[in-house]
Scaffold this motif. Structure first.
Motif, mmCIF file in Angstrom:
data_model
loop_
_atom_site.group_PDB
_atom_site.id
_atom_site.type_symbol
_atom_site.label_atom_id
_atom_site.label_comp_id
_atom_site.label_asym_id
_atom_site.label_seq_id
_atom_site.Cartn_x
_atom_site.Cartn_y
_atom_site.Cartn_z
ATOM 1 N N THR A 154 44.316 -18.586 -17.246
ATOM 2 C CA THR A 154 44.512 -17.137 -17.171
ATOM 3 C C THR A 154 44.381 -16.583 -15.760
ATOM 4 N N GLY A 155 43.923 -17.416 -14.836
ATOM 5 C CA GLY A 155 43.784 -16.947 -13.459
ATOM 6 C C GLY A 155 45.114 -16.716 -12.763
ATOM 7 N N TRP A 190 47.538 -14.794 -13.534
ATOM 8 C CA TRP A 190 48.032 -13.418 -13.529
ATOM 9 C C TRP A 190 46.941 -12.409 -13.148
ATOM 10 N N ARG A 191 45.894 -12.905 -12.499
ATOM 11 C CA ARG A 191 44.794 -12.022 -12.089
ATOM 12 C C ARG A 191 45.240 -11.070 -10.975
ATOM 13 N N ARG A 219 40.123 -10.226 -7.820
ATOM 14 C CA ARG A 219 39.323 -11.462 -7.755
ATOM 15 C C ARG A 219 37.843 -11.122 -7.552
ATOM 16 N N GLU A 258 35.977 -15.198 -20.410
ATOM 17 C CA GLU A 258 36.746 -16.429 -20.190
ATOM 18 C C GLU A 258 35.865 -17.651 -19.949
ATOM 19 N N LEU A 305 38.275 -19.926 -10.681
ATOM 20 C CA LEU A 305 39.420 -19.025 -10.554
ATOM 21 C C LEU A 305 40.638 -19.479 -11.356
ATOM 22 N N CYS A 309 39.436 -17.335 -14.530
ATOM 23 C CA CYS A 309 39.052 -15.926 -14.353
ATOM 24 C C CYS A 309 40.299 -15.057 -14.396
ATOM 25 N N LYS A 310 40.281 -14.028 -15.277
ATOM 26 C CA LYS A 310 41.450 -13.151 -15.373
ATOM 27 C C LYS A 310 41.254 -11.846 -14.617
ATOM 28 N N GLY A 311 40.136 -11.718 -13.928
ATOM 29 C CA GLY A 311 39.924 -10.555 -13.067
ATOM 30 C C GLY A 311 39.581 -9.279 -13.792
ATOM 31 N N CYS A 312 38.954 -9.388 -14.969
ATOM 32 C CA CYS A 312 38.672 -8.189 -15.768
ATOM 33 C C CYS A 312 37.594 -7.307 -15.131
ATOM 34 N N GLU A 326 43.698 -9.219 -5.392
ATOM 35 C CA GLU A 326 44.167 -10.600 -5.271
ATOM 36 C C GLU A 326 45.164 -10.741 -4.097
#
Ligand code: SF4
Ligand code: SF4
Length: 109
Positions: A39-40, A42-43, A46, A66, A81, A84-87, A104
């Motif tokens: 899923t990282g 489309w983050r 970061r 995640e 990373l 990590c989806k950057g939520c 990002e």
């Protein structure tokens, strides 16, 4: 009328894949398949962890949806990373503000 160009065929997509090939209820039939969902990719933001501020309370670890926060069992280490989806939940939950979210795009330059 001009003919539309053919789309390139992706190798992993079966030619005749259809709804009949989806398991009933969308059930996951193979254990560990979520590891393939990186899923990282489309983050948009970061998380950056400041180790000098971290008090290893594990709040980010238990709240990350995640499971992207790595630990050695005693201390929180880094953030994976790939997953990590950057939520930003980790940054919001951190009591000492040891995690900040950065765009990002800053890392792609
Ligand atoms: S930004 Fe979200 S997905 Fe990434 S480590 Fe923090 S809580 Fe987990
Ligand atoms: S929530 Fe903050 S202080 Fe707690 S382990 Fe995570 S980064 Fe460290």
């Amino acid at each position: 009328m001009d003919k539309y160009p053919e789309f390139p065929k992706e190798k992993h997509v079966k030619k005749k894949a259809g709804w009949k090939e989806i398991p009933i209820g969308g059930m996951i039939t193979k254990a560990g398949s979520s590891l393939l969902n990186k899923t990282g990719t489309w983050r948009a933001f970061r998380p950056i962890k400041d180790d000098s501020k971290c008090i290893h309370c594990f709040m980010c670890y238990v709240h990350c949806p995640e499971n992207a926060i790595r630990s050695d069992g005693e201390k929180v280490k880094d953030i994976d990373l790939d997953y990590c989806k950057g939520c930003g939940i980790c940054a919001r939950i951190c009591p000492v503000k040891a995690i900040t979210m950065k765009e990002e795009a800053e890392f792609n330059e």
